[in-house]
Scaffold this motif. Structure first.
Motif, PDB file in Angstrom:
ATOM      1  N   THR A 211      31.613  76.554  12.196  1.00 43.40           N
ATOM      2  CA  THR A 211      31.751  75.902  10.892  1.00 43.40           C
ATOM      3  C   THR A 211      32.722  74.725  10.964  1.00 43.40           C
ATOM      4  N   GLU A 212      33.832  74.939  11.680  1.00 42.89           N
ATOM      5  CA  GLU A 212      34.809  73.857  11.811  1.00 42.89           C
ATOM      6  C   GLU A 212      34.241  72.694  12.611  1.00 42.89           C
TER       7      GLU A 212
ATOM      8  N   LYS B 291      33.188  86.803  13.910  1.00 43.72           N
ATOM      9  CA  LYS B 291      33.943  86.134  12.850  1.00 43.72           C
ATOM     10  C   LYS B 291      34.681  84.914  13.393  1.00 43.72           C
ATOM     11  N   LYS B 292      35.307  85.074  14.558  1.00 51.30           N
ATOM     12  CA  LYS B 292      36.041  83.969  15.161  1.00 51.30           C
ATOM     13  C   LYS B 292      35.100  82.843  15.577  1.00 51.30           C
ATOM     14  N   ALA B 293      33.973  83.197  16.248  1.00 50.37           N
ATOM     15  CA  ALA B 293      33.037  82.175  16.726  1.00 50.37           C
ATOM     16  C   ALA B 293      32.374  81.447  15.561  1.00 50.37           C
TER      17      ALA B 293
ATOM     18  N   ARG C 292      17.896  80.846   7.805  1.00 50.68           N
ATOM     19  CA  ARG C 292      19.080  80.047   7.495  1.00 50.68           C
ATOM     20  C   ARG C 292      20.291  80.555   8.285  1.00 50.68           C
ATOM     21  N   ALA C 293      20.436  81.857   8.391  1.00 46.09           N
ATOM     22  CA  ALA C 293      21.558  82.416   9.147  1.00 46.09           C
ATOM     23  C   ALA C 293      21.497  81.999  10.608  1.00 46.09           C
ATOM     24  N   ARG C 294      20.300  82.015  11.191  1.00 42.24           N
ATOM     25  CA  ARG C 294      20.171  81.574  12.585  1.00 42.24           C
ATOM     26  C   ARG C 294      20.556  80.113  12.736  1.00 42.24           C
ATOM     27  N   ASP C 295      20.135  79.282  11.784  1.00 41.36           N
ATOM     28  CA  ASP C 295      20.481  77.860  11.851  1.00 41.36           C
ATOM     29  C   ASP C 295      21.995  77.652  11.778  1.00 41.36           C
ATOM     30  N   LEU C 296      22.647  78.420  10.929  1.00 39.35           N
ATOM     31  CA  LEU C 296      24.090  78.251  10.768  1.00 39.35           C
ATOM     32  C   LEU C 296      24.852  78.639  12.033  1.00 39.35           C
TER      33      LEU C 296
ATOM     34  N   ALA D  31      28.110  73.069   1.562  1.00 41.89           N
ATOM     35  CA  ALA D  31      29.535  73.397   1.503  1.00 41.89           C
ATOM     36  C   ALA D  31      29.841  74.565   2.439  1.00 41.89           C
ATOM     37  N   PRO D  32      30.886  74.487   3.257  1.00 40.98           N
ATOM     38  CA  PRO D  32      31.197  75.570   4.200  1.00 40.98           C
ATOM     39  C   PRO D  32      31.426  76.912   3.508  1.00 40.98           C
ATOM     40  N   GLU D  33      31.982  76.874   2.274  1.00 42.07           N
ATOM     41  CA  GLU D  33      32.292  78.135   1.597  1.00 42.07           C
ATOM     42  C   GLU D  33      31.047  78.883   1.139  1.00 42.07           C
ATOM     43  N   THR D  34      29.967  78.157   0.897  1.00 46.28           N
ATOM     44  CA  THR D  34      28.777  78.795   0.309  1.00 46.28           C
ATOM     45  C   THR D  34      27.520  78.557   1.133  1.00 46.28           C
TER      46      THR D  34
END
Length: 1372
Positions: A336-337, A329-331, A182-186, A122-125
């Protein structure tokens, strides 16, 4: 270790790892609203009936779509809950770690690990990784959820009112590293695998949105496929899609050189330090503690752990970066989108992705990436860096012991088995690479190197290579006998080749009689046979009888066998471990009653006969398995059966010691048993005449054969569907007959130990009867199966595109690849099949020679050696003086082991570089003769010089080459820099879901009978079960999507069909490869469905991609390419571009006449398509001529009474009738023109002022008519009668001298009405009628056209609507 706890741990791990991020309901995967962007896919459309000639769609009365009631029935069935596999979902609200709210749809059977997976998606979590879950029910009771709990064990969510809350948990060393990973993957889009079809749809949608008028459509460009197909090498670059453009969020995130934290900082919770550089250029040193991440005050080379900014402490790394950098934050929002807008399947990772044989060219720049470097330097060859190593065997066997009485229990068990097996294969692959790279030490370093064994990550590795047996027997210490007994499958190489111990001189002599080439083949074949035998016993699934997890890895010329470790073996606990079989090739045989009972139960399912065997001491034992199998009781008290190289009997057509591992395929055994049982039943009941059963009717697991069946079905002949439909017995006693047939089939058994050196017990008559049984099935293979398979190939009922699909077709029919030489001799008259067989023999022979080179070469010489080999194979390298590259010389060197000194290695490379093309091809011909009993002619050298052969060889050996144009006419087409990678090739025994396969087969039966609603239910259930068991990225899931798309197409739901088709396309690209033939057919069917929605530009883009892939896999000369050309022509025909359509049809006709002959049914299809095209242009005489050729071919091939022949005859009558109507209208128009002429003359005499106006109008009409006649095809948009009438009037008026002064003011339209009011009305009426007829014809050809396109008997989408005919018959 306590067995119970281990099993519980295995169950939990399996549950956790099998969670599926996508919804289980098939229609919920992709929203139906977003049109092209979210279009799912349906793959190759399998046909249920033969459609090799103008069939259903082409009958002059147009075939309507499924009626409304059936459409509503299918729609209703989609809303209903399937009976099994579909999960009931309940809404549960979630309070996220950041305080937000969201809702999940959960099932009581979901585990907590499933919920965690849903939250990760889920994008939110997605960036929360370290938290605990609290469940509150409607009574406000709070439950703490453990990771391995099921929700139903904690609370009942079916009553509603339940909610979840994410509570931040403390990090530890392992979890905080996982969080950073996980953060790098995201932050990366590398995990997003966008399909080209999705890109096409998005671009098309954008073009429509930009159109000025809502009705405007983008211009449809003409495909350049005809020219492209002649230059396949130039299209290699087009295959590699450009990688997703990365959206940069941060400059770098790396582990700081301050790591590890000093001890005094560990005591206050510091776990890790990170150096971050933002897009603004700011540098931060971040501290990760057990609770949070914050920016410390470090600058320079001294650690300052104090927080530098207050209020910037967050529980996640991404949350902190969002506070530090507005650009981040913007990137991050854009990333995510982008992921959220993609098809759900494009974000799912494939467990075992296919090998890509092409790499981008020019090679992309290699940029600095500290994160990548960190991961590479901590390589573990598949094992866990932190924590316990997995006990693969305990996990696997515990999963097999799961209860499986109910459907949900079976799903859970299958999911656990699939996940553990897939993880094992992945770990085995990495471990084998470490073994071959000499990064993992052997457990027996004193033995010869080729006999080294390895244990890494609780996986046992051994080599399947031959050796100089005589030398090894002298070198091996006598104590090795115990090692042989201990190792789980170390017997694999030594025992099979007679090297178990030095005492077996008779066996050694027997082995030494065989040529060394055959020794290598025997070891490779025995490893393959062992894997096949293991899979058979796994599928038999006898309670209490266990097998080890197994995989075969080919890398750098070596074959490594990986198996899970047998419990107790490595601890030396071997007292009385062997209870069944023999470790010394029959000299001493062990036997245990309890073990025999379990083996006998499996033998009944596998058609293995219980028989007597005598050991060296003249003791008689009753066995129900091969003598050399080993039944061992592990330290966990489980009964394990190992070394199953000869589960099926030996092939009686191949005798001699060199062929001792030439065994028959299990599909052939099943086919023969069913054929025999049918024959016995008919003999017993004296019903009907003897019918030779179709061997492919009873092939095992038709859904598994993917490639070859899909292509056969594309050609209008789904063997499995056709035979299933034909075998359905509508009589009341069909169930009894089936039961009787099954019983007769089970009674047919074979002795696997006949035609071997083992001493058999029993009377001579019994032994002779056993041998006769095996001879009978071997004869059945040669006399029945091979001729039937060759006939199917010639009739295009089976239409392999490349070596892989040819191999799958052979195996599914029970034919071993060693018979490919006989297949080639049977298809000499068909160039595409002859070349395919020649190329496959060439590639398989070249593969073994190249593997020998790779095995002997040093790492730094691989590029040069491989490129030189490719130049010798595809080019014309001359000047070789002496060769040590021949087969015998290489085999003599193998006894030296894998390690070579540097001097010998250099000498070896020099000798390989001296080999020229003639020497290499001589070796290939020698190998082909020894292995395939086939004489490769010089023609093979010419036919091999193309891209499909290069692709086939690279895929078999694991080579990746640059995606550039290669000049196969040059002496040296390849450079060392063109060889870019060498990957491992894996064979494995990952289980499949038998329940889903059964549902698919039942759905195919219903579909063949036209029962759309019922078939949709079956396919949906299978899809749902497979999604839960394997996840979406699996070939069987793609198979379900293909059938769902077909059902929806027949029900008239074109958008729904496209959705399912899109899914299948994505899965095929990810699981089979970008250029697999199934992927090509998926694009073709996608194009046909888009065309059904009148999105022709999108359809042609997908069709162009299909032709590109077909060119790479099969080359331009293949009947499927011709069939695809017919489909492209139909699209252009429906657009009115008749010139382009005719070019494609004529090219298709040329291909079919050249490849199949002028009297083949597919040639008739081309003539019929040309007849339809000419009919659309009003050229009815030409239509009649083409249809006459169609009719003549069908009469000769099928006879006059065949329905397709009658259809063709009806078409001829239709064209003849239309030609008569056209002539009659022409004559009628001339009569009307004469009357009108007289009337016009009288009018002109009375009105001289009209003459000049008439002259001006006539001149303008004449110029316009000439232009129109040149610009437009005859019979379309041009009223010939009016033009002729006007010409007659002008001539007669001029002849009578009626030329007077000009008068203006009379409208030309009024003039024409005055001259011929009846003619105008007649012309308008007849024109409308003409147009109506054209529209009607279009419906017949293209409404059927969709029908006709889809129905093309060969190639893409063949027979897509051929079920309509059966469906309508069923209604009647």
């Amino acid at each position: 270790m306590a067995g119970k706890s281990n099993k519980s741990k295995a169950k939990r791990a399996a549950q956790s790892s099998a969670s599926n991020p996508t919804d289980s309901a098939p229609q919920s995967d992709v929203p139906a609203t977003p049109a092209p962007a979210s279009v799912p896919d349906n793959g190759t459309v399998d046909n249920a009936v033969e459609a090799t000639v103008p069939e259903t769609n082409e009958v002059p009365p147009p075939v309507p779509n499924a009626d409304d009631s059936e459409s509503q029935a299918v729609a209703a069935s989609r809303d209903d809950q399937p009976k099994q596999g579909e999960l009931r979902l309940y809404p549960v609200s979630v309070k996220t770690q950041s305080g937000g709210k969201m809702e999940l749809q959960l099932n009581p059977g979901d585990s907590v690990m499933d919920i965690r997976q849903f939250l990760l998606d889920a994008p939110e979590t997605c960036y929360f990784t370290c938290y605990e879950l609290l469940l509150r029910n409607k009574e406000n009771e709070t439950h703490h959820l453990e990771d391995y709990n099921e929700i139903s064990e904690v609370a009942d969510i079916t009553t509603g009112g339940c909610s979840l809350e994410m509570i931040a948990a403390l990090y530890d060393d392992r979890s905080i590293r996982a969080h950073v990973h996980r953060a790098r993957d995201l932050l990366s889009l590398s995990t997003l695998h966008s399909s080209l079809s999705t890109t096409f749809a998005l671009k098309y949608d954008a073009a429509l949105n930009k159109a000025q008028n809502p009705g405007d459509k983008p211009n449809v460009p003409e495909l350049d496929c005809l020219g492209f197909m002649e230059d396949v090498p130039a299209s290699l670059r087009k295959l590699i899609s450009s990688p997703t453009e990365e959206i940069k969020c941060v400059e770098s995130i790396v582990f700081s050189s301050f790591n590890p934290p000093p001890s005094h900082r560990r005591l206050v919770g510091d776990l890790i330090y990170l150096d971050v550089v933002t897009l603004e250029g700011n540098k931060y040193c971040i501290t990760g503690t057990t609770k949070a991440f914050y920016v410390n005050s470090s600058g320079g080379n001294i650690l300052d752990p104090r927080p530098s900014k207050s209020g910037f402490e967050t529980a996640t790394l991404i949350g902190l970066l969002q506070k530090l950098s507005s650009k981040f934050k913007k990137a991050f929002r854009e990333v995510t989108e982008k992921k959220a807008s993609a098809h759900p399947f494009e974000n799912v990772q494939s467990l075992l992705p296919p090998h890509s044989w092409l790499r981008p060219y020019p090679v992309p720049d290699h940029k600095r990436d500290a994160a990548r470097a960190e991961e590479a330097l901590t390589i573990s060859y598949g094992s866990e860096l932190i924590g316990m190593q997995r006990d693969w065997n305990e996990e696997l066997q515990s999963c097999r012991e799961f209860p499986h009485a109910t459907p949900q229990e079976r799903i859970l068990r299958d999911r656990a088995l699939y996940k553990v097996s897939s993880d094992f294969v992945d770990a085995a692959l990495n471990g084998a690479i470490g073994v071959i790279s000499r990064c993992i030490p052997p457990i027996n370093p004193t033995d010869p190197e080729c006999l080294h064994m390895y244990v890494h990550n609780n996986i046992f590795f051994s080599f399947a290579v031959d050796a100089d047996i005589e030398q090894l027997s002298k070198k091996r210490p006598s104590s090795n006998v115990s090692v042989t007994e201990k190792m789980p499958s170390s017997e694999k190489v030594p025992c099979k080749e007679g090297t178990c111990d030095g005492e077996h001189s008779a066996e050694l002599n027997c082995c030494n009689e065989a040529p060394l080439l055959e020794n290598e083949q025997a070891t490779y074949a025995s490893a393959n046979n062992d894997l096949k035998g293991t899979k058979l016993y796994q599928e038999a699934d006898v309670p209490g009888l266990y097998n080890l997890a197994m995989a075969i890895i080919d890398y750098r010329g070596h074959r490594v066998v990986a198996q899970s470790v047998l419990p107790g073996i490595l601890q030396g606990d071997k007292s009385d471990a062997l209870l069944y079989g023999s470790v010394d090739n029959g000299k001493k045989i062990c036997w245990n009653e309890d073990f025999h009972a379990k083996v006998l139960e499996a033998a009944k399912l596998l058609h293995i006969k219980e028989h007597d065997v005598i050991d060296a001491s003249e003791n008689v034992f009753k066995l129900a398995a091969p003598v050399e199998c080993k039944g061992i009781v592990g330290s966990d008290n489980r009964h394990y059966l190992l070394d199953l190289m000869r589960v099926t009997p030996r092939d009686a057509n191949y005798t001699g010691p060199e062929s001792r591992f030439c065994v028959l395929r299990p599909e052939l055994i099943t086919s023969f048993c069913q054929a025999e049982s049918q024959s016995k039943r008919k003999t017993k009941t004296d019903e009907g005449t003897d019918i030779v059963p179709d061997p492919c009717d009873v092939s095992v697991d038709t859904s598994k054969t993917g490639g070859e069946l899909s292509h056969g079905e594309e050609n209008g002949a789904s063997t499995s569907e056709k035979t299933v439909a034909e075998q359905q017995d509508t009589t009341a006693d069909s169930a009894a007959r089936s039961s009787e047939s099954s019983k007769l089939c089970d009674e047919i058994t074979f002795n696997p130990n006949v035609f071997t050196d083992f001493k058999l017990g029993g009377t001579q008559e019994e032994i002779a009867a056993d041998e006769e049984n095996v001879k009978k099935v071997s004869s059945y293979l040669v006399d029945v199966v091979l001729p039937k398979f060759i006939a199917d190939l010639c009739a295009l009922e089976v239409s392999p595109m490349d070596g892989q699909t040819l191999t799958e077709a052979l195996h599914s029919h029970g034919v071993n690849v060693r018979y490919i030489g006989r297949i080639a001799n049977g298809v000499k008259h068909l160039p595409h099949l002859w070349n395919l067989c020649l190329n496959e023999i060439t590639v398989r022979s070249a593969k073994h020679i190249l593997k020998d080179i790779l095995r002997d070469i040093e790492d730094h010489d691989i590029g040069a050696a491989v490129s030189h080999f490719l130049n010798c194979l595809f080019g014309n390298v001359t000047g070789g003086k002496a060769s040590t590259n021949n087969v015998n010389a290489k085999n003599q060197k193998k006894g030296q082991g894998r390690g070579k000194g540097k001097a010998s290695a250099k000498k070896s490379l020099a000798s390989y570089m001296m080999v020229d093309s003639n020497i290499l091809w001589s070796d290939i011909q020698e190998f082909a003769k020894a292995k395939f009993e086939f004489e490769l002619s010089e023609q093979a050298r010419t036919t091999a010089k193309n891209v499909p052969v290069l692709r086939n060889l690279c895929q078999k050996v694991g080579i990746s080459v640059a995606a550039r144009k290669y000049d196969f006419g040059a002496a040296s087409p390849f450079d060392a820099s063109d060889v870019l990678d060498l990957r491992a090739v894996v064979k494995h025994s990952v289980p499949v879901c038998s329940e889903a396969k059964t549902l698919v087969e039942m759905g195919k039966v219903q579909l063949a009978e036209g029962m759309l609603s019922e078939s949709y239910t079956f396919f949906s259930e299978a899809f749902s079960i497979l999604q839960q068991v394997t996840g979406p990225m699996h070939r069987e899931v793609a198979n379900c999507c293909r059938y769902l798309a077909m059902v929806l197409y027949h029900a008239g739901d074109m958008a729904g069909a496209i959705m399912q088709q899109h899914k299948e396309l994505i899965i095929n690209e990810r699981c089979l490869g970008l250029d697999h033939p199934d992927t090509a057919h998926s694009y073709g069917n996608m194009a046909l469905f888009y065309h059904g929605l009148n999105q022709t530009e999108l359809a042609l883009q997908n069709m162009g991609r299909a032709l590109l892939l077909l060119g790479l896999s099969s080359g331009p000369d293949h009947p499927d390419v011709a069939a695809t050309f017919i489909n492209v022509a139909m699209m252009y025909q429906d657009m009115g571009k008749m010139d382009t359509a005719l070019r494609y049809l004529q090219d298709a006709l040329k291909k079919n006449e050249r490849l199949l002959g002028p009297e083949h049914i597919q040639t008739a299809v081309c003539y019929h398509a040309l007849a339809i095209a000419c009919n659309s242009m009003g050229l009815f005489k030409l239509s009649q001529q083409h249809e006459k050729k169609t009719y003549d071919i069908l009469v000769k091939q099928l006879g006059e009474d065949d329905s397709r022949t009658k259809d063709s005859q009806n078409w001829m009558k239709t064209f003849e009738m239309r030609e008569v109507q056209k002539t009659a209208q022409k004559q009628k128009g001339q009569a009307v023109d004469a009357a009108n002429t007289k009337k016009a003359i009288d009018l002109l005499k009375s009105r001289p002022d009209l003459i000049q106006a008439f002259q001006n109008a006539a001149a303008a009409e004449r110029a316009n008519a000439l232009n129109t006649a040149e610009a437009q095809p005859r019979g379309r948009g041009f009223d010939e009668r009016a033009a002729r009438a006007a010409a007659e009037v002008r001539k007669k008026a001029a002849a009578k001298g009626l030329l007077v002064r000009p008068q203006s003011g009379v409208p030309v339209q009024q003039l024409s009405q005055l001259i011929s009011p009846g003619t105008a009305a007649f012309s308008k009426k007849s024109g409308e009628n003409g147009e109506a007829k054209k529209v009607e014809e279009k419906k017949e050809t293209s409404g059927n056209g969709k029908t006709t396109n889809v129905e093309a008997p060969a190639g893409l989408g063949a027979g897509l609507t051929s079920l309509d005919k059966k469906k309508q018959k069923a209604k009647k």
